[in-house]
Design a protein around this motif. Structure first.
Motif, PDB file in Angstrom:
ATOM      1  N   ALA A   1       0.842  -1.198   0.000  1.00 13.64           N
ATOM      2  CA  ALA A   1       0.000   0.000   0.000  1.00 13.64           C
ATOM      3  C   ALA A   1       0.879   1.251   0.000  1.00 13.64           C
ATOM      4  O   ALA A   1       0.628   2.192  -0.762  1.00 13.64           O
ATOM      5  N   LEU A   2       1.902   1.266   0.822  1.00 14.83           N
ATOM      6  CA  LEU A   2       2.789   2.432   0.880  1.00 14.83           C
ATOM      7  C   LEU A   2       3.565   2.609  -0.417  1.00 14.83           C
ATOM      8  O   LEU A   2       3.684   3.728  -0.928  1.00 14.83           O
TER       9      LEU A   2
ATOM     10  N   GLY B   1       5.216  10.960   5.691  1.00  9.66           N
ATOM     11  CA  GLY B   1       4.346  10.123   6.506  1.00  9.66           C
ATOM     12  C   GLY B   1       3.005  10.788   6.736  1.00  9.66           C
ATOM     13  O   GLY B   1       1.958  10.139   6.700  1.00  9.66           O
ATOM     14  N   TYR B   2       3.018  12.088   6.937  1.00  5.98           N
ATOM     15  CA  TYR B   2       1.775  12.836   7.117  1.00  5.98           C
ATOM     16  C   TYR B   2       0.883  12.705   5.879  1.00  5.98           C
ATOM     17  O   TYR B   2      -0.314  12.433   5.980  1.00  5.98           O
ATOM     18  N   ASP B   3       1.475  12.899   4.693  1.00  2.62           N
ATOM     19  CA  ASP B   3       0.711  12.777   3.445  1.00  2.62           C
ATOM     20  C   ASP B   3       0.113  11.386   3.309  1.00  2.62           C
ATOM     21  O   ASP B   3      -1.045  11.218   2.927  1.00  2.62           O
ATOM     22  N   LEU B   4       0.901  10.387   3.618  1.00  2.00           N
ATOM     23  CA  LEU B   4       0.450   8.999   3.481  1.00  2.00           C
ATOM     24  C   LEU B   4      -0.678   8.684   4.457  1.00  2.00           C
ATOM     25  O   LEU B   4      -1.647   8.007   4.097  1.00  2.00           O
ATOM     26  N   ASN B   5      -0.577   9.177   5.671  1.00  9.53           N
ATOM     27  CA  ASN B   5      -1.662   8.972   6.634  1.00  9.53           C
ATOM     28  C   ASN B   5      -2.950   9.617   6.153  1.00  9.53           C
ATOM     29  O   ASN B   5      -4.043   9.059   6.325  1.00  9.53           O
TER      30      ASN B   5
ATOM     31  N   LYS C   1      -2.866   2.777  10.709  1.00  7.65           N
ATOM     32  CA  LYS C   1      -2.727   3.835  11.714  1.00  7.65           C
ATOM     33  C   LYS C   1      -1.348   4.470  11.583  1.00  7.65           C
ATOM     34  O   LYS C   1      -0.395   3.824  11.133  1.00  7.65           O
ATOM     35  N   PRO C   2      -1.221   5.724  12.009  1.00  8.00           N
ATOM     36  CA  PRO C   2       0.099   6.365  11.977  1.00  8.00           C
ATOM     37  C   PRO C   2       1.163   5.544  12.701  1.00  8.00           C
ATOM     38  O   PRO C   2       2.314   5.507  12.267  1.00  8.00           O
TER      39      PRO C   2
END
Length: 186
Positions: free
Chosen positions: A6-7, A19-23, A37-38
């Motif tokens: 997914a990532l 990481g913020y964008d992905l969350n 979850k983060p």
């Protein structure tokens, strides 16, 4: 599907992503597909970087550290797409709960179903807005359209199911009696 795939998919199709964008993506476009979850995303990003599948770029605005996919990451992603079968297992708590609605009064069952219907309607509005924002000129957006359309159709089906279920429950007897007697519980 793994969080790793997914990532890699998100990073490969959306350009460098923090990481913020992905969350945000997990709460938005991927919410109906994959939950993360983060506390899961950040350690997995570190693992992917350690494995050489992504690389961290220089620190950006607000201290965010964007990641980009490497050639090895693209190879792994392509291999996953072409050599493995999709995992069709899934969990759906809404449907699971519907199996237990005989334990509550019809009004309570209908309240639950109305809440679910509104949730899916709201998500449907969001997915339709996402679809409008896709650029068919971008290859990644053309592919994203396939997933977004699957989400739209799934949400439409859930709204239709909830509407049907509300009407069906309206015909249930008002007195559920002792729901657990005769169920074998006890």
């Amino acid at each position: 599907m793994s969080l790793q795939m997914a990532l890699l998919t998100l990073i490969s199709s959306g350009g460098p992503r923090s990481g913020y964008d992905l969350n945000r993506d997990f709460e938005g476009i991927l919410k109906f597909v994959w939950h993360a979850k983060p506390t899961q995303v950040y350690p997995e990003l570190r693992r992917l970087a350690a494995e050489g599948l992504i690389r961290e770029q220089a620190e950006g605005s607000r201290g965010r550290r964007p990641y980009e996919i490497t050639e090895e990451g693209l190879r792994v992603l392509r291999d996953w797409l072409t050599t493995t079968s999709a995992d069709h297992s899934q969990r759906n708590e809404t449907v699971l709960r519907s199996f237990a609605l005989w334990l509550v009064h019809p009004e309570e069952a209908q309240a639950f179903l109305r809440e679910e219907m509104e949730y899916h309607r709201a998500r449907l509005r969001g997915m339709r807005a996402t679809k409008k924002g896709l650029d068919p000129g971008r290859p990644a957006d053309r592919a994203a359209l396939l997933g977004v359309e699957a989400g739209i159709r799934r949400l439409e089906a859930m709204v239709s199911w909830a509407e049907w279920a509300i009407d069906t429950v309206a015909d249930w007897p008002a007195d559920t009696g002792d729901a657990l007697s005769g169920s074998g519980a006890g």
